[in-house]
Design an enzyme around this catalytic site. Structure first.
Site, PDB file in Angstrom:
ATOM      1  N   HIS A  69      22.749  23.562 -29.589  1.00 35.33           N
ATOM      2  CA  HIS A  69      23.931  23.575 -30.462  1.00 35.33           C
ATOM      3  C   HIS A  69      23.967  22.252 -31.222  1.00 35.33           C
ATOM      4  CE1 HIS A  69      26.055  26.394 -27.406  1.00 35.33           C
ATOM      5  NE2 HIS A  69      25.658  27.100 -28.431  1.00 35.33           N
ATOM      6  N   ARG A  93      26.980  35.610 -22.236  1.00 33.80           N
ATOM      7  CA  ARG A  93      28.079  35.044 -23.014  1.00 33.80           C
ATOM      8  C   ARG A  93      28.705  36.049 -23.992  1.00 33.80           C
ATOM      9  NH1 ARG A  93      28.332  28.910 -24.213  1.00 33.80           N
ATOM     10  NH2 ARG A  93      30.466  29.651 -23.972  1.00 33.80           N
ATOM     11  N   GLY A 142      17.342  28.153 -24.538  1.00 35.69           N
ATOM     12  CA  GLY A 142      16.952  26.863 -25.114  1.00 35.69           C
ATOM     13  C   GLY A 142      17.685  25.683 -24.510  1.00 35.69           C
ATOM     14  N   GLU A 187      27.704  30.967 -32.724  1.00 35.36           N
ATOM     15  CA  GLU A 187      28.052  30.222 -31.498  1.00 35.36           C
ATOM     16  C   GLU A 187      29.306  29.373 -31.680  1.00 35.36           C
ATOM     17  OE1 GLU A 187      25.814  29.842 -28.381  1.00 35.36           O
ATOM     18  OE2 GLU A 187      25.008  31.759 -29.064  1.00 35.36           O
ATOM     19  N   CYS A 238      31.902  20.018 -25.221  1.00 29.87           N
ATOM     20  CA  CYS A 238      31.650  21.467 -25.081  1.00 29.87           C
ATOM     21  C   CYS A 238      32.825  22.170 -24.439  1.00 29.87           C
ATOM     22  CB  CYS A 238      30.445  21.740 -24.184  1.00 29.87           C
ATOM     23  SG  CYS A 238      28.900  21.110 -24.788  1.00 29.87           S
ATOM     24  N   ALA A 244      18.960  21.828 -19.443  1.00 27.62           N
ATOM     25  CA  ALA A 244      19.709  21.528 -18.199  1.00 27.62           C
ATOM     26  C   ALA A 244      19.932  22.817 -17.423  1.00 27.62           C
ATOM     27  CB  ALA A 244      21.044  20.877 -18.537  1.00 27.62           C
ATOM     28  N   SER A 245      20.317  23.865 -18.120  1.00 27.16           N
ATOM     29  CA  SER A 245      20.551  25.158 -17.453  1.00 27.16           C
ATOM     30  C   SER A 245      19.269  25.637 -16.769  1.00 27.16           C
ATOM     31  CB  SER A 245      21.046  26.168 -18.498  1.00 27.16           C
ATOM     32  OG  SER A 245      20.808  27.481 -18.110  1.00 27.16           O
ATOM     33  N   ASN A 267      32.420  26.954 -27.854  1.00 29.29           N
ATOM     34  CA  ASN A 267      31.711  28.137 -28.332  1.00 29.29           C
ATOM     35  C   ASN A 267      32.633  29.332 -28.542  1.00 29.29           C
ATOM     36  OD1 ASN A 267      29.430  26.906 -26.088  1.00 29.29           O
ATOM     37  ND2 ASN A 267      28.897  27.114 -28.240  1.00 29.29           N
TER      38      ASN A 267
HETATM   39  O1  SUG Z   1      25.578  28.361 -23.785  1.00 30.38           O
HETATM   40  N1  SUG Z   1      25.342  26.935 -20.604  1.00 30.38           N
HETATM   41  C1  SUG Z   1      25.963  26.971 -21.897  1.00 30.38           C
HETATM   42  C2  SUG Z   1      26.291  25.576 -22.347  1.00 30.38           C
HETATM   43  C3  SUG Z   1      27.150  25.569 -23.583  1.00 30.38           C
HETATM   44  C4  SUG Z   1      27.382  24.188 -24.085  1.00 30.38           C
HETATM   45  N2  SUG Z   1      28.250  24.225 -25.197  1.00 30.38           N
HETATM   46  C5  SUG Z   1      28.180  23.447 -26.281  1.00 30.38           C
HETATM   47  N3  SUG Z   1      27.108  22.735 -26.538  1.00 30.38           N
HETATM   48  N4  SUG Z   1      29.151  23.460 -27.099  1.00 30.38           N
HETATM   49  C6  SUG Z   1      25.061  27.668 -22.909  1.00 30.38           C
HETATM   50  O2  SUG Z   1      23.842  27.476 -22.820  1.00 30.38           O
HETATM   51  C7  SUG Z   1      24.489  27.870 -18.561  1.00 30.38           C
HETATM   52  C8  SUG Z   1      24.584  29.114 -17.758  1.00 30.38           C
HETATM   53  C9  SUG Z   1      23.608  29.189 -16.629  1.00 30.38           C
HETATM   54  O3  SUG Z   1      22.946  28.221 -16.285  1.00 30.38           O
HETATM   55  O4  SUG Z   1      23.482  30.287 -16.108  1.00 30.38           O
HETATM   56  C10 SUG Z   1      25.144  28.055 -19.910  1.00 30.38           C
HETATM   57  O5  SUG Z   1      25.485  29.138 -20.310  1.00 30.38           O
END
Ligand code: SUG
Length: 449
Positions: free
Chosen positions: A248, A137, A23, A173, A378, A26-27, A109
């Site tokens: 989150h 994770r 979800g 989380e 984060c 950006a990732s 997290n």
């Molecule tokens: O869990 N991104 C993390 C970003 C976490 C941000 N944390 C807070 N909002 N507190 C996640 O989605 C990206 C990994 C990738 O692109 O492979 C990632 O895990």
């Protein structure tokens, strides 16, 4: 009196864009792009050093070893390191990506933390987040449990619980979905938990992404932490927000002391619970709680997700102004908040208005972290520390200018400047990145746990 301390998790040398964040828009958008582990780590370190320079006690957690060879082994990739990695790269690149993940850098997290002042048994409580929504994770929980035990080592004062059971109804989380509001001394706390799924009361509208955190998880943590139900609150994340990429709560709401800032679409039917919170706050502290609701007209959900305004870090700097002056607040915003007009205007409004005592803003560049969906807040775990906690924090983990320099020099030497998954076909790279965490530990003279 409690003092907020921050623990930032240093980015690891295998930081890459795997597109694995559930979800997390950006990732997904940056999946498979070339990353720069070196810039990622230096950017994060610089942000943490800024917090330290503002007089807020700042600590670091060092990266665990990656690739996670044990995990690859468990999934059937055997042989020596190079064979394990090459095998996974050919047969299951996403598995390799997960084994190389540096997502532990997003320390918000790592756990939910509540201070002794909030607990009926007078202890600090920590629950490491099980992070079972994403397979890259979930392995962090065991690693962070170790960090917590090493950092908060007095068993008489700190209860470090095991992560919640690894079952779908208990998805957790951590602090990214928890806000602690408090009075000026920090001693009277109000714990607000935010979940995206409530299996007992499912919502009519389902979000387009799986919500990562359940109400059952939050309730279990509140019980384990021995919190007073009258000062504990549960809010349901708005499904529209989750669908817009708010995976989150800290992407759509933030708090600091007696201040709560949230988007109007942060919570589903949240008014009653928020009123109960405000009422309890005034009743127990005799102080005003400031709640600022940002409308969608002022900042659309899309701009909130693009700018990460709500992931700005709000701090009360250690060095106060003149005696008697009200405490000032400093805002550390991702630089995207300067580039996106609506977010920039919102930051300007908060600084101009008397409603919020924000009088200093720093825009920081966290390009690599932001591309994985993580802003300034984060990258840190907050701990409301009492005197005993301040005194027992390990010196080696404190981010002093000397430690910053030592860590930066290892990063310069051991972290790749550019990285793609296929680079791991080179067995020397595997050896090299595995060496980095050991070098970091030695640099700050951290004793192996
Ligand atoms: O869990 N991104 C993390 C970003 C976490 C941000 N944390 C807070 N909002 N507190 C996640 O989605 C990206 C990994 C990738 O692109 O492979 C990632 O895990």
């Amino acid at each position: 009196m409690l003092t907020e301390i921050n623990i930032d998790a240093l980015v690891g040398p295998t930081h890459h864009f795997g597109g694995l964040g559930v979800g997390n828009v950006a990732s997904h958008a940056h999946q498979d792009e070339t990353s720069s582990p070196r810039s990622a780590a230096l950017e994060g370190l610089k942000k943490a050093a800024l917090v330290a320079a503002l007089g807020v006690p700042q600590y670091v957690w060092l990266p665990p070893a990656r690739p996670n060879l044990q995990w690859l082994q468990q999934l059937g990739f055997s042989g020596d390191r190079a064979e394990q990695v090459a095998g996974a790269l050919h047969a299951a690149p996403r598995v390799l990506s997960a084994a190389l993940s540096s997502a532990f850098m997003w320390a918000a997290n790592s756990a939910t933390v509540t201070p002794a002042a909030d607990a009926r048994d007078g202890q600090y409580h920590f629950t490491p987040a099980n992070l079972i929504s994403s397979w890259h994770r979930a392995t962090e929980a065991a690693e962070r449990s170790l960090d917590l035990r090493q950092t908060f080592s007095d068993p008489g004062h700190y209860a470090i619980h095991p992560p919640l059971h690894r079952v779908v109804p208990l998805r957790d989380e951590g602090a990214a979905n928890h806000m602690r509001l408090c009075d000026e001394s920090g001693m009277i706390g109000f714990n607000v938990f935010v979940h995206g799924a409530d299996e007992e009361n499912p919502t009519d509208v389902m979000p387009s992404f799986m919500p990562r955190h359940t109400r059952a998880a939050s309730e279990a943590i509140a019980r384990l932490h021995r919190l007073d139900p009258a000062s504990t609150f549960f809010l349901h994340q708005h499904p529209d927000a989750i669908s817009a990429g708010v995976f989150h709560n800290d992407v759509i709401a933030t708090s600091h002391g007696g201040l709560l800032i949230h988007h109007e679409k942060a919570f589903l039917d949240g008014e009653r619970e928020l009123e109960r919170l405000q009422h309890a706050f005034v009743g127990r502290t005799g102080q005003e709680m400031r709640r600022i609701e940002i409308t969608g007209r002022e900042l659309s959900l899309a701009d909130a997700v693009q700018s990460y305004f709500f992931n700005s870090q709000i701090l009360t700097p250690g060095k106060r102004g003149r005696a008697g002056d009200p405490p000032r607040m400093v805002l550390i915003c991702p630089q995207q908040c300067r580039q996106i007009d609506a977010a920039r205007r919102l930051v300007e409004r908060l600084v101009d208005e008397d409603e919020v005592p924000v009088d200093e803003v720093h825009f920081v560049s966290l390009a690599e972290s932001m591309a994985g969906g993580g802003g300034p807040a984060c990258l840190r775990l907050r701990v409301p520390a009492d005197q005993r906690t301040l005194l027992q924090m390990p010196d080696c983990l404190r981010l002093t200018p000397q430690n910053e320099e030592k860590l930066a020099s290892v990063i310069q030497r051991y972290y790749p400047e550019e990285l793609k998954l296929s680079d791991f076909l080179d067995p020397q790279l595997v050896e090299f990145v595995m060496q980095a965490p050991r070098e970091l530990r030695q640099a700050i003279r951290m004793v192996e746990g």
